[in-house]
Scaffold this motif. Structure first.
Motif, PDB file in Angstrom:
ATOM      1  N   LYS A 163       0.841  -1.192   0.000  1.00 48.78           N
ATOM      2  CA  LYS A 163       0.000   0.000   0.000  1.00 48.78           C
ATOM      3  C   LYS A 163       0.880   1.247   0.000  1.00 48.78           C
ATOM      4  CE  LYS A 163      -4.014  -2.086   0.212  1.00 48.78           C
ATOM      5  NZ  LYS A 163      -5.045  -1.608   1.130  1.00 48.78           N
ATOM      6  N   ALA A 164       0.286   2.377  -0.393  1.00 43.76           N
ATOM      7  CA  ALA A 164       1.052   3.624  -0.511  1.00 43.76           C
ATOM      8  C   ALA A 164       1.738   3.997   0.802  1.00 43.76           C
ATOM      9  CB  ALA A 164       0.128   4.759  -0.970  1.00 43.76           C
ATOM     10  N   GLU A 165       1.020   3.870   1.911  1.00 44.03           N
ATOM     11  CA  GLU A 165       1.599   4.216   3.211  1.00 44.03           C
ATOM     12  C   GLU A 165       2.742   3.263   3.565  1.00 44.03           C
ATOM     13  OE1 GLU A 165       0.211   4.528   7.889  1.00 44.03           O
ATOM     14  OE2 GLU A 165      -1.280   4.867   6.308  1.00 44.03           O
ATOM     15  N   GLU A 166       2.596   1.992   3.202  1.00 42.14           N
ATOM     16  CA  GLU A 166       3.663   1.024   3.461  1.00 42.14           C
ATOM     17  C   GLU A 166       4.906   1.358   2.634  1.00 42.14           C
ATOM     18  OE1 GLU A 166       0.492  -2.635   4.220  1.00 42.14           O
ATOM     19  OE2 GLU A 166       1.577  -2.475   2.337  1.00 42.14           O
ATOM     20  N   GLY A 167       4.680   1.719   1.375  1.00 39.17           N
ATOM     21  CA  GLY A 167       5.805   2.093   0.527  1.00 39.17           C
ATOM     22  C   GLY A 167       6.534   3.308   1.067  1.00 39.17           C
ATOM     23  N   ALA A 168       5.759   4.270   1.586  1.00 40.93           N
ATOM     24  CA  ALA A 168       6.366   5.466   2.172  1.00 40.93           C
ATOM     25  C   ALA A 168       7.176   5.113   3.420  1.00 40.93           C
ATOM     26  CB  ALA A 168       5.284   6.491   2.503  1.00 40.93           C
ATOM     27  N   ASP A 169       6.651   4.192   4.233  1.00 35.79           N
ATOM     28  CA  ASP A 169       7.377   3.763   5.437  1.00 35.79           C
ATOM     29  C   ASP A 169       8.698   3.076   5.071  1.00 35.79           C
ATOM     30  OD1 ASP A 169       5.401   4.745   7.080  1.00 35.79           O
ATOM     31  OD2 ASP A 169       4.428   2.810   7.409  1.00 35.79           O
ATOM     32  N   VAL A 170       8.646   2.246   4.025  1.00 42.06           N
ATOM     33  CA  VAL A 170       9.854   1.552   3.578  1.00 42.06           C
ATOM     34  C   VAL A 170      10.883   2.563   3.081  1.00 42.06           C
ATOM     35  CG1 VAL A 170      10.762   0.041   1.771  1.00 42.06           C
ATOM     36  CG2 VAL A 170       8.734  -0.644   3.060  1.00 42.06           C
ATOM     37  N   GLN A 171      10.419   3.543   2.319  1.00 39.81           N
ATOM     38  CA  GLN A 171      11.328   4.576   1.824  1.00 39.81           C
ATOM     39  C   GLN A 171      11.982   5.331   2.975  1.00 39.81           C
ATOM     40  OE1 GLN A 171      12.236   4.255  -1.336  1.00 39.81           O
ATOM     41  NE2 GLN A 171      11.300   6.034  -2.323  1.00 39.81           N
ATOM     42  N   LYS A 172      11.187   5.678   3.967  1.00 34.53           N
ATOM     43  CA  LYS A 172      11.693   6.427   5.117  1.00 34.53           C
ATOM     44  C   LYS A 172      12.696   5.605   5.926  1.00 34.53           C
ATOM     45  CE  LYS A 172      10.130   8.991   9.202  1.00 34.53           C
ATOM     46  NZ  LYS A 172       8.937   9.421   9.991  1.00 34.53           N
TER      47      LYS A 172
END
Length: 201
Positions: A163-172
């Motif tokens: 999910k978009a939020e998961e992808g953002a967490d991984v990036q961070k």
């Protein structure tokens, strides 16, 4: 007519040991005229509750042509697992597009390996129904991680939708490992299911 090359036969045989009573559908991709620039196709296994998709063509299906004796071609094929309704015989087109696009990305020079993730600006496969599932992470396949062939070893890299939020967490975080561990705890098959709840670290 699909030519049953030795490397493809090995892929069939390896997965047949896991699912002896399941006959996969074979999806072939049309060549685009550029040698080596397209994935040959996908084996689609209609399993209980999900499709198992296994690519073929990134590895050496026929004669050995690369100089690395220990590894077949790229050294890996992609897998992916997506939801399937009972009686559904239509392979999801969006998942095929994802596999094809990732193979083309690799063959264009992108480095793809276990632990890598890909963030996209749109729902996976360009499918609006996939909503905010806009990222992928690569993990070792949950059932068959590797097999030996006459042309060398073949690994199986499973693509898992995020999910978009998961992808953002991984990036961070700079790593997908904690999220992958949580996803595996919730679903050992690690289906790419756009309807699932977002996992928060």
């Amino acid at each position: 007519m699909l030519e049953m090359l030795p490397g493809l036969v090995r892929i069939y045989e390896e997965w047949a040991e896991r699912y002896p009573d399941v006959q996969p559908l074979t999806v072939q991709f049309a060549a685009d005229g550029e040698s080596g620039a397209v994935l040959d196709g996908v084996l689609a296994y209609p399993l209980d509750g999900h499709w198992l998709l296994v690519s073929f063509g990134l590895t050496e299906l026929g004669e050995k042509t690369s100089g690395e004796a220990r590894v077949s071609g790229a050294g890996f094929e992609f897998t992916c697992r997506v939801p399937r309704e009972d009686g559904d015989e239509a392979v999801p087109a969006w998942a095929l597009r994802v596999l094809h696009a990732l193979a083309d990305r690799f063959l264009a020079g992108s480095d793809l390996d276990v632990g890598h993730w890909i963030v996209t600006p749109a729902p996976l496969g360009g499918e609006p129904a996939n909503g905010d599932m806009t990222s992928l992470v690569i993990v070792p396949d949950v059932e068959i991680r590797a097999m030996d062939t006459p042309n060398g070893i073949v690994l199986f890299f499973q693509l898992v939708g995020l999910k978009a939020e998961e992808g953002a967490d991984v990036q961070k975080a700079g790593t997908a490992a904690p999220l992958v561990a949580l996803l595996r705890d919730r679903d050992p098959k690690m289906l790419s299911d756009p309807s699932r709840d977002t996992v928060r670290i």
